[in-house]
Motif scaffolding. Structure first.
Motif, PDB file in Angstrom:
ATOM      1  N   ALA A  12       0.833  -1.204   0.000  1.00  0.00           N
ATOM      2  CA  ALA A  12       0.000   0.000   0.000  1.00  0.00           C
ATOM      3  C   ALA A  12       0.865   1.251   0.000  1.00  0.00           C
ATOM      4  O   ALA A  12       0.597   2.211  -0.740  1.00  0.00           O
ATOM      5  N   ASP A  13       1.907   1.263   0.823  1.00  0.00           N
ATOM      6  CA  ASP A  13       2.763   2.445   0.906  1.00  0.00           C
ATOM      7  C   ASP A  13       3.531   2.673  -0.394  1.00  0.00           C
ATOM      8  O   ASP A  13       3.690   3.824  -0.841  1.00  0.00           O
ATOM      9  N   LEU A  14       4.024   1.588  -1.011  1.00  0.00           N
ATOM     10  CA  LEU A  14       4.706   1.730  -2.300  1.00  0.00           C
ATOM     11  C   LEU A  14       3.766   2.323  -3.345  1.00  0.00           C
ATOM     12  O   LEU A  14       4.160   3.179  -4.146  1.00  0.00           O
ATOM     13  N   THR A  15       2.517   1.864  -3.338  1.00  0.00           N
ATOM     14  CA  THR A  15       1.533   2.325  -4.322  1.00  0.00           C
ATOM     15  C   THR A  15       1.169   3.784  -4.099  1.00  0.00           C
ATOM     16  O   THR A  15       1.111   4.575  -5.055  1.00  0.00           O
ATOM     17  N   THR A  16       0.949   4.159  -2.854  1.00  0.00           N
ATOM     18  CA  THR A  16       0.613   5.552  -2.535  1.00  0.00           C
ATOM     19  C   THR A  16       1.729   6.495  -2.971  1.00  0.00           C
ATOM     20  O   THR A  16       1.482   7.545  -3.585  1.00  0.00           O
TER      21      THR A  16
END
Length: 749
Positions: free
Chosen positions: A585-589
């Motif tokens: 999720a953090d990589l995508t954000t």
């Protein structure tokens, strides 16, 4: 087929002429193309229609996502269905003049270059030198497509203002912001809708004259009156409201219909209270709408939302919600994807009806928890509580804000494939293609943390490219069209005087579909336990076993299968699952911010790719064999949830819900347990919704029924199952998907 191939070819000629003649202004070009298109894609009423509005797309046209699936790409902005166009040219060869053949060949050459999907490919290739795979069979850990999917426009505004009211609002903004061709184009679009209503009104009157009985005659007369009324005025009856919503939707290729109980509820309640209609009349009107849903049959979309906090007319909406659920109970089809938003203190009658309809094996309504999702959406999108209350799931379960945001998914990321590629230094072992980064030889992973970081390192370039592709998807769309049907009913396009993708929409969001998270996490858990903690075998030895598909290594496979698994309320397994989820999720954000999107978040859903993409993955350390299905969305690995329904739900509730914009939790019960203990099942589900649970897809059917349906499909034509983000008739599914569904855990007495 409603139109002949020859008619469609002639329409392609005229559409192309209009497009070229108006190429100097994208606003007026779209408006005039749509005006022509609407006259030719909307097909006549039939004698069984209660609501007007059916379509058949042409070979060339404008669409957000539906009209143009072909070898050249999806229906995206201006599309060209090259495959069907070529077949039609061959079929009509003897009926075309030489001049027409030459003109149509020019049309073909023009749209092969001009279709918007190709322009998106060119824009991406100009940056990266290649395009991304467009299907799950391609090598690597990611794929993508092009479309503008899932947008939920402000139907409440449409119902409250009507077409004349929208016209007046545009006039007010012209006075405030100044004249523009964008405003002119919006007015042309509204007039096109009025003309569509007028055409259907004449057809309804003609069918009334031909009707075989008094009831049918009256139905068509009522429909004609409704169509006349909504040409200008806000709807004053339930029928008028349904008709206005539908003529707008079918004219726009909208596939999701928002909070229907709310924007139509007061019209329904007023009609009932005044004695103008009965509840049965209302059910028949809703079934008339469902008939059109089924004709389009967009099983991955077609969401109707009922319930939830933040409704403007909650009491009336609850009354209509009962009617809508009753229609779904009778209709018993794969569409619409009826979705109930649960909240603490909601109407007992509404929740009970939802349980009863699910008990009959309809797979609907899907139930989402406002207790969990509203505060999560508020934080993940950085919006007010009031705005967060307008979240709705669409498609396979992604969220958008009604009337305020776009959030098309369009891509997939396979976490399990990334682990496979990490264990082979960037090579897709199943496809035997190097398509990832070289994360290092196995010997370099002397700690679990190094291996874990390498998996993320394998995924990061894919995620970043997909974010750019998503941004370009919007940018190219905006450079080619104002998307008038969205701009008219999305904040703040009219107020700003800007089209949706040119700075008009309030929140330019997007989502990325994640697959194989749980299978990857369970595999990492097994590797950590067996390789790093207990040192049962080396990483090199494990990879050799996986490459051999565990053949000759049954004892070692049993160790992998017996390792802790997500879905059993086991913190050892659940911690790695939630950690991997949060890191993806953090990589995508971060990738979305860098690409220029307001918000870009993951969803863990399933559109059957858990099974289909698993078919192209090597064996994995969770004990899964080569080609077997991956775990479905946020569900447990196949057969791994062995500690009961409460343990499964506890695992499902541990994720950080501010890290995503949609997850899918599939739960299957036997009919005996669900119907015999409905109050207890309901209490368990409510506890889940009140304590961090996002949603449940409820499937009430036994494993024996599924086995029998696979063996004797002729006896189970109406058996519905929940795949993940959509439902399907079991007997129509790929056997790979059928087997994955059968192997899921069924909770019984």
């Amino acid at each position: 087929m409603f139109k002949t191939d020859l008619e469609k070819l002639h329409n392609a000629l005229e559409f192309t002429r209009i497009y070229k003649e108006n190429s100097g202004d994208i606003n007026l070009r779209e408006a005039r193309c749509l005006d022509f298109q609407l006259e030719h894609i909307l097909v006549p009423l039939d004698e069984n229609d209660r609501i007007a509005g059916r379509y058949e797309h042409d070979f060339v046209g404008f669409s957000s996502q539906v009209g143009g699936y072909s070898a050249l790409g999806a229906g995206y902005t201006y599309y060209f269905n090259d495959f069907e166009f070529t077949l039609a040219m061959r079929a009509c060869n003897d009926r075309l003049t030489n001049d027409e053949k030459c003109a149509l060949q020019s049309v073909e050459m023009f749209w092969r270059e001009e279709n918007t999907a190709r322009k998106l490919d060119v824009a991406f290739a100009n940056r990266y030198g290649h395009i991304l795979p467009k299907g799950y069979q391609g090598p690597g850990a990611a794929n993508c497509d092009c479309r503008v999917a899932g947008t939920n426009v402000d139907f409440e505004k449409l119902i409250q203002l009507g077409l004349d009211g929208l016209d007046r609002e545009i006039g007010e903004m012209v006075a405030q912001n100044g004249a523009s061709t964008f405003y002119d184009a919006l007015k042309i679009w509204i007039e096109s809708l009025r003309k569509a209503c007028a055409r259907y009104r004449e057809q309804a009157l003609a069918l009334a004259e031909q009707a075989a009985d008094a009831k049918a005659k009256q139905n068509f007369l009522d429909l004609a009156d409704a169509l006349e009324a909504i040409r200008h005025n806000p709807p004053k009856t339930f029928l008028e409201g349904v008709q206005l919503m539908w003529i707008y939707s079918v004219s726009s290729d909208l596939m999701n219909y928002g909070r229907m109980d709310d924007y139509l509820g007061q019209l329904y309640a007023d009609d009932i209270d005044a004695g103008r209609i009965t509840e049965e009349d209302a059910v028949e009107i809703v079934l008339g709408l469902y008939k059109h849903f089924k004709e389009i049959n967009k099983i991955h979309d077609c969401r109707v939302i009922i319930g939830g906090v933040g409704r403007q007319h909650p009491e009336a909406a609850d009354r209509l919600a009962i009617v809508i659920m009753e229609a779904s109970r009778r209709f018993r089809e794969t569409v619409p994807q009826l979705t109930l938003r649960y909240y603490s203190g909601m109407s007992d009658a509404v929740f009970q009806k939802a349980m009863e309809v699910n008990a009959e094996g309809t797979t609907f309504p899907i139930i989402y928890s406002d207790e969990t999702n509203v505060p999560a959406v508020e934080k993940v999108y950085g919006v007010s509580r009031e705005e967060a209350e307008q979240y709705v799931p669409f498609g396979c379960g992604e969220y958008v804000l009604v009337g305020r945001s776009v959030g098309t998914p369009n891509n997939g990321v396979n976490a399990l494939k990334a682990l496979e590629m990490t264990l082979h230094n960037g090579v897709d072992k199943y496809q035997n293609v190097r398509c990832g980064v070289e994360t290092g030889a196995l010997s370099t992973f002397d700690t679990f943390e190094k291996l874990y970081d390498a998996v993320l390192g394998q995924l990061k370039p894919f995620i970043e490219k997909l974010a750019v592709h998503k941004y370009l998807n919007y940018k190219v769309a905006g450079e080619n069209a104002p998307y008038l049907h969205l701009s008219l009913l999305l904040d703040d396009c009219i107020a700003r005087g800007k089209a949706v993708f040119e700075g008009g929409v309030r929140y330019l969001n997007a989502s990325s579909e994640m697959f194989g998270i749980i299978s990857c996490a369970d595999s990492l858990t097994a590797i950590k336990k067996l390789v790093y903690d207990e040192k049962r075998f080396t990483l090199e030895e494990l990879v050799h076993m996986l490459d051999c598909n565990f053949e000759g290594f049954e004892a070692e496979r049993k160790l992998c299968l017996d390792a802790p698994k997500y879905g059993n309320d086991d913190d050892t397994a659940d911690d790695i699952a939630t950690r991997l989820f949060a890191d993806l999720a953090d990589l995508t954000t971060a990738a979305g911010k860098a690409a220029g999107l307001d918000h870009y978040n993951i969803v863990s859903v399933n559109n059957s790719m858990s099974a289909e993409w698993g078919n192209f993955c090597e064996a994995s350390a969770c004990g899964r064999r080569r080609g077997s299905a991956m775990a479905n969305a946020n569900g447990a690995s196949i057969g791994a949830d062995k500690s009961g329904i409460t343990a499964l739900l506890n695992s499902m509730s541990k994720f950080d819900n501010t890290k995503h914009v949609g997850v899918i939790n599939n739960v299957r019960f036997t009919k005996e347990l669900f119907t015999g203990s409905m109050d207890k099942v309901g209490a368990v589900l409510k506890a889940f919704y009140d304590n961090g649970g996002v949603q449940t897809n409820l499937c009430v059917i036994g494993r024996d029924d599924l086995e029998n349906a696979m063996a004797h499909p002729e006896n189970y034509q109406n058996l519905l199952v929940r795949i993940g983000g959509f439902s399907a008739r079991f007997v129509t599914l790929n056997p790979v998907v059928q087997r994955e569904i059968i192997e899921r855990t069924t909770y019984g007495a």
